[in-house]
Motif scaffolding. Structure first.
Motif, mmCIF file in Angstrom:
data_model
loop_
_atom_site.group_PDB
_atom_site.id
_atom_site.type_symbol
_atom_site.label_atom_id
_atom_site.label_comp_id
_atom_site.label_asym_id
_atom_site.label_seq_id
_atom_site.Cartn_x
_atom_site.Cartn_y
_atom_site.Cartn_z
ATOM 1 N N GLU A 1 42.548 47.686 37.205
ATOM 2 C CA GLU A 1 43.425 48.839 37.411
ATOM 3 C C GLU A 1 44.616 48.822 36.462
ATOM 4 O O GLU A 1 45.769 48.820 36.897
ATOM 5 C CB GLU A 1 43.895 48.894 38.869
ATOM 6 C CG GLU A 1 42.706 48.991 39.811
ATOM 7 C CD GLU A 1 43.119 49.248 41.257
ATOM 8 O OE1 GLU A 1 44.115 49.951 41.444
ATOM 9 O OE2 GLU A 1 42.433 48.749 42.150
ATOM 10 N N HIS B 1 40.389 53.585 39.466
ATOM 11 C CA HIS B 1 40.233 54.672 40.420
ATOM 12 C C HIS B 1 40.260 56.000 39.688
ATOM 13 O O HIS B 1 40.061 57.048 40.289
ATOM 14 C CB HIS B 1 41.390 54.657 41.428
ATOM 15 C CG HIS B 1 41.262 53.580 42.445
ATOM 16 N ND1 HIS B 1 40.368 53.638 43.482
ATOM 17 C CD2 HIS B 1 41.909 52.388 42.576
ATOM 18 C CE1 HIS B 1 40.491 52.545 44.210
ATOM 19 N NE2 HIS B 1 41.413 51.774 43.671
ATOM 20 N N GLY C 1 38.750 47.845 48.591
ATOM 21 C CA GLY C 1 38.138 46.823 49.438
ATOM 22 C C GLY C 1 36.652 46.654 49.201
ATOM 23 O O GLY C 1 35.997 45.871 49.880
ATOM 24 N N SER C 2 36.100 47.343 48.210
ATOM 25 C CA SER C 2 34.659 47.250 47.988
ATOM 26 C C SER C 2 34.282 46.001 47.203
ATOM 27 O O SER C 2 33.105 45.676 47.079
ATOM 28 C CB SER C 2 34.165 48.501 47.267
ATOM 29 O OG SER C 2 34.876 48.668 46.053
ATOM 30 N N GLY C 3 35.266 45.285 46.675
ATOM 31 C CA GLY C 3 34.983 44.011 46.018
ATOM 32 C C GLY C 3 35.094 44.038 44.507
ATOM 33 O O GLY C 3 34.642 43.112 43.824
HETATM 34 N N1 LIG Z 1 41.842 35.782 49.160
HETATM 35 C C1 LIG Z 1 41.228 36.546 50.030
HETATM 36 N N2 LIG Z 1 41.053 36.121 51.304
HETATM 37 C C2 LIG Z 1 40.418 36.864 52.220
HETATM 38 N N3 LIG Z 1 39.919 38.068 51.956
HETATM 39 C C3 LIG Z 1 40.054 38.561 50.718
HETATM 40 C C4 LIG Z 1 40.710 37.830 49.685
HETATM 41 N N4 LIG Z 1 40.692 38.582 48.556
HETATM 42 C C5 LIG Z 1 40.061 39.719 48.874
HETATM 43 N N5 LIG Z 1 39.686 39.714 50.153
HETATM 44 C C6 LIG Z 1 38.943 40.752 50.840
HETATM 45 O O1 LIG Z 1 37.797 41.029 50.062
HETATM 46 C C7 LIG Z 1 37.539 42.373 50.040
HETATM 47 C C8 LIG Z 1 37.418 42.859 48.625
HETATM 48 O O2 LIG Z 1 38.661 42.751 48.019
HETATM 49 P P1 LIG Z 1 38.925 43.200 46.518
HETATM 50 O O3 LIG Z 1 40.313 42.897 46.172
HETATM 51 O O4 LIG Z 1 37.849 42.680 45.676
HETATM 52 O O5 LIG Z 1 38.736 44.776 46.669
HETATM 53 P P2 LIG Z 1 38.967 45.895 45.588
HETATM 54 O O6 LIG Z 1 37.701 46.606 45.449
HETATM 55 O O7 LIG Z 1 39.567 45.312 44.378
HETATM 56 O O8 LIG Z 1 40.033 46.822 46.310
HETATM 57 P P3 LIG Z 1 41.265 47.629 45.657
HETATM 58 O O9 LIG Z 1 40.644 48.869 45.049
HETATM 59 O O10 LIG Z 1 42.089 48.000 46.812
HETATM 60 O O11 LIG Z 1 41.919 46.767 44.697
HETATM 61 C C9 LIG Z 1 38.651 43.048 50.802
HETATM 62 O O12 LIG Z 1 38.178 43.369 52.101
HETATM 63 C C10 LIG Z 1 39.726 42.035 50.870
HETATM 64 O O13 LIG Z 1 40.410 42.156 52.111
#
Ligand SMILES: Nc1ncnc2c1ncn2[C@@H]1O[C@H](COP(=O)(O)OP(=O)(O)OP(=O)(O)O)[C@@H](O)[C@H]1O
Ligand SMILES: [Mg+2]
Lengths: 240, 476
Positions: free
Chosen positions: A173, A206, A48-50
């Protein structure tokens, strides 16, 4: 300062949020960094860090709200859809955690799929088989994805990403759905690709193993870059 | 844009992939197009049959019936009037028609069966060119008619004298198939050439031939005549001045002439017989009055263009106090047009609903397939490419649905024709098929199917093209 080659990726103050009004949540909060040609970057951070959002913005699969994004010399925010598509087609390969193979096509047709959008693409079969040979799946060209194991599927996806000889490989990933042995093989393959062919790689992961082979680790937390300490690695990488 | 060849390949592959989706989407189009081509082909055929019976650009000028104290004071149709009408630019050809104004009856062995028919009100004279120059005639028929259908009484060739034969005696005249010996002037006259309408032939075939067991005559009458032993077989006696009921004409005169049926012409009076105008004019003068020999029953006007009908009718009414005989052709053409319009609208409604159905199915499908569409974007598809792929799939469903629809329509038409031939009794002008699949109907069906399918696919395709690839790829 010595003349450095232009960066493959140049990000400046990239911000992005999802939702509207009170539900609006910032996902990227001013991200800036460069990736130079031939680098192998690990992008780590808690769930969820983006990370995925950032990778998609780099690949032009998503848009940011503000900031500058320059990839392979193309200002992706100002470029036309056609220009972005051409860049993805010719210079960028994507590898996803979920493989994203098309089940109705043969392995070979999945690999050569990018050529559907290239004018005057030639020698599809030869080039497709060559890409499959590189990932060690030359014998499975006529199979369907449904008949393959997870590791084989991911290697097909990698062959597809390599089909157009990209300068930049964006992997989200790539080993997430693979067992550790298969994951290791994939990582080794990436490292070799980087070392031998000079392909620039950005790998969201990860796994500590990936970060250990990376030349640089970029860590994220709550939509911002953080110091790439072992601590952060541990936090992002989870149990080794 | 992606290369067209690749687009086609991808569209075909995707369409063949989901049979359920294909059937759900194409079903309505198939039905819509089947009705579309079926309706158009049937109204085309019915319209053509009706137009053959009732030509549209030919109108008949008549004088409204006016009487004063029981006396007919209707306007007289004479040569002056014919000349006046000829000055109109709308009138391409103006030919007077005259009907026999006194009793007469025909009596003969027509094709082996004895027939006796009242002719009085049912005989018409017309300028021979009207029959001879009919565009519908074959070259052979035209030649034959030009040779025979004329006023033989004004033929300059001197006549041979003859002795009228008794009932059992052979014909003393040369060329017995054409000439007979007149009892009054004892000379050989050419038989009066008579043409009958296809309506008469149909009546004969469907009513008379069946009940009398005589052979059915096909439309190629000349061939039939030769088969049956020449024109002599078609001759009959015309008793002028005598009714079949035995009453003589007002003047008490009567005489017999011989006539022969020389052929079938759509220009002939529908019910009755038609001979060259000069015969009727002469007989009317002889049996009624000089005036009667110069008074026409109607004037047939062929218009240069059918659209000029209204202008011409108005002029007739305003300047000459004449009117047009209600043109059945015009009426039928209008009726067929309206029916066709209604049917085409019905099938367009079906096709329109199918188009909405296609839109609905494709909206669901692009949502289901969003990962796949997102992947296409990731490997290099532009928004336009995705739009074209989805619209192409809709278009292909339209093309295949259109072809299947045409096929269904055609099979259905065969079934209808089969049933009609089996169960619907013969009637005059019953066509062997009720459908005429003109090439433009088939092409129109195909174009319609493709067009409406592509329209149905447009909005879903736009939705697919506008999807954010990242979000599409993240979908489960
Ligand atoms: N289409 C979307 N609509 C609303 N929120 C979103 C959307 N895509 C991602 N998010 C939110 O943006 C944030 C970042 O998501 P992202 O998928 O970039 O995280 P991540 O670092 O890839 O996480 P993970 O390691 O679980 O894949 C999260 O809080 C997610 O809930
Ligand atoms: Mg992620």
């Amino acid at each position: 300062m010595a003349d450095k080659a232009a960066p493959v990726i140049r990000l400046r103050d990239v911000t992005k949020s999802y939702g509207v009004g009170s539900a609006k949540t910032p996902v990227l909060r001013g991200v800036s960094f460069d990736v130079n040609p031939g680098e192998l970057i690990a992008l780590v951070g808690q769930s969820g860090s983006g990370k995925s959002t950032l990778l998609n913005i780099i690949g032009g699969l998503d848009t940011c709200d503000a900031g500058e994004v320059e990839v392979l010399g193309l200002d992706t925010r100002k470029a036309t859809d056609a220009a972005r598509a051409k860049m993805r087609n010719e210079s960028i390969g994507f590898v996803f955690q979920a493989f994203n193979l098309l089940d109705h096509l043969t392995v070979l047709d999945n690999v050569t799929l990018p050529a559907s959008f290239t004018p005057d693409a030639k020698d599809l079969e030869t080039r497709g088989r060559e890409a499959l040979r590189r990932v060690g799946l030359a014998d499975l060209a006529k199979r369907r994805p449904g008949e393959l194991s997870g590791g084989q599927k991911q290697r097909v996806a990698i062959a597809r990403a390599l089909f157009g000889n990209p300068k930049l490989l964006l992997c989200d990933e790539p080993t997430g759905n693979l067992d550790s042995q298969t994951g290791k093989e994939v990582i080794d393959f990436f490292r070799e690709l980087n070392a031998k062919d000079g392909v620039t790689l950005v790998i969201v992961t990860h796994e500590r193993r990936v970060s250990s082979v990376a030349q640089r680790v970029i860590a994220m937390k709550d939509g911002m870059l953080v110091e790439t300490t072992d601590e952060a690695l541990a936090a992002g990488g989870g149990p080794a | 844009m992606m290369p067209a060849k690749n687009l086609v390949k991808m569209v075909v592959g995707n369409t063949l992939r989901s049979r359920r989706h294909f059937i759900l989407s194409a079903f309505g189009i198939v039905i819509g197009i089947a009705t579309f081509v079926l309706f158009l082909a049937s109204t085309e055929q019915v319209g053509a049959v009706l137009e053959r019976i009732f030509p549209v650009e030919e109108v008949e000028v008549v004088a409204p019936q006016v009487s004063l104290l029981g006396k007919d004071i209707s306007k007289r149709l004479d040569d002056t009037l014919v000349q006046t009408i000829k000055t109109r630019p709308e009138a391409k050809r103006v030919l007077p028609r005259m009907s026999l104004q006194f009793p007469a009856y025909g009596d003969g062995t027509f094709n082996g069966s004895h027939l006796s028919l009242e002719i009085g009100g049912a005989a018409d004279g017309i300028d021979p060119s009207y029959v001879v120059d009919d565009a519908a005639l074959s070259a052979k028929e035209h030649e034959f008619f030009a040779d025979v259908f004329k006023d033989w009484e004004s033929d300059p060739t001197p006549r041979t004298a003859c002795v009228p034969p008794g009932p059992k005696d052979p014909n003393p005249c040369p060329r017995t198939d054409r000439y007979y010996c007149d009892k009054v002037d004892r000379q050989c006259h050419h038989r009066v050439p008579v043409v009958l309408s296809p309506t008469m032939l149909e009546l004969y075939n469907t009513q008379f031939a069946k009940s009398h067991g005589t052979p059915v005559i096909d439309q190629d009458f000349a061939k039939f005549i030769i088969q049956q032993g020449g024109m002599e077989r078609m001759r009959f006696t015309l008793a002028l001045g005598v009714s079949v009921f035995g009453s003589a004409s007002a003047a008490g005169k009567s005489r017999e002439v011989e006539a022969t049926v020389i052929g079938i012409s759509s220009k002939a009076k529908k019910i009755g017989m038609t001979v060259p105008l000069a015969y009727i004019s002469r007989w009317n003068t002889e049996f009624v009055s000089r005036d009667a020999g110069k008074t026409y029953s109607s004037i047939v006007v062929t218009l240069a263009q059918r659209e000029q009908l209204a202008v011409f009718a108005q002029w007739l009414q305003d300047k000459l106090d004449l009117r047009l005989e209600d043109s059945l052709g015009e009426k039928f053409a209008t009726v067929v047009f309206v029916i066709r319009l209604v049917l085409v609208i019905i099938s367009l409604v079906i096709i329109g609903i199918s188009s909405i159905n296609i839109a609905h199915n494709f909206f669901m499908q692009v949502t289901e397939r969003r990962r796949e569409l997102g992947l296409l974007r990731a490997v290099g598809a532009t928004q336009t490419d995705v739009q074209l792929v989805v619209m192409g799939e809709a278009g292909l469903i339209g093309v295949i649905g259109g072809v299947l629809g045409i096929l269904c329509g055609w099979l259905l038409s065969l079934a209808v024709d089969g049933l009609s031939n089996h169960y619907v009794p013969n009637f005059p002008f019953k066509p062997t098929t009720w459908f005429h699949f003109q090439w433009w109907i088939l092409l129109g069906g195909l174009a319609c199917a493709t067009f409406f399918s592509v329209i149905g696919g447009y909005l879903p395709a736009r939705k697919a093209a506008r999807m954010q690839p990242a979000a599409a790829l993240a979908a489960q």
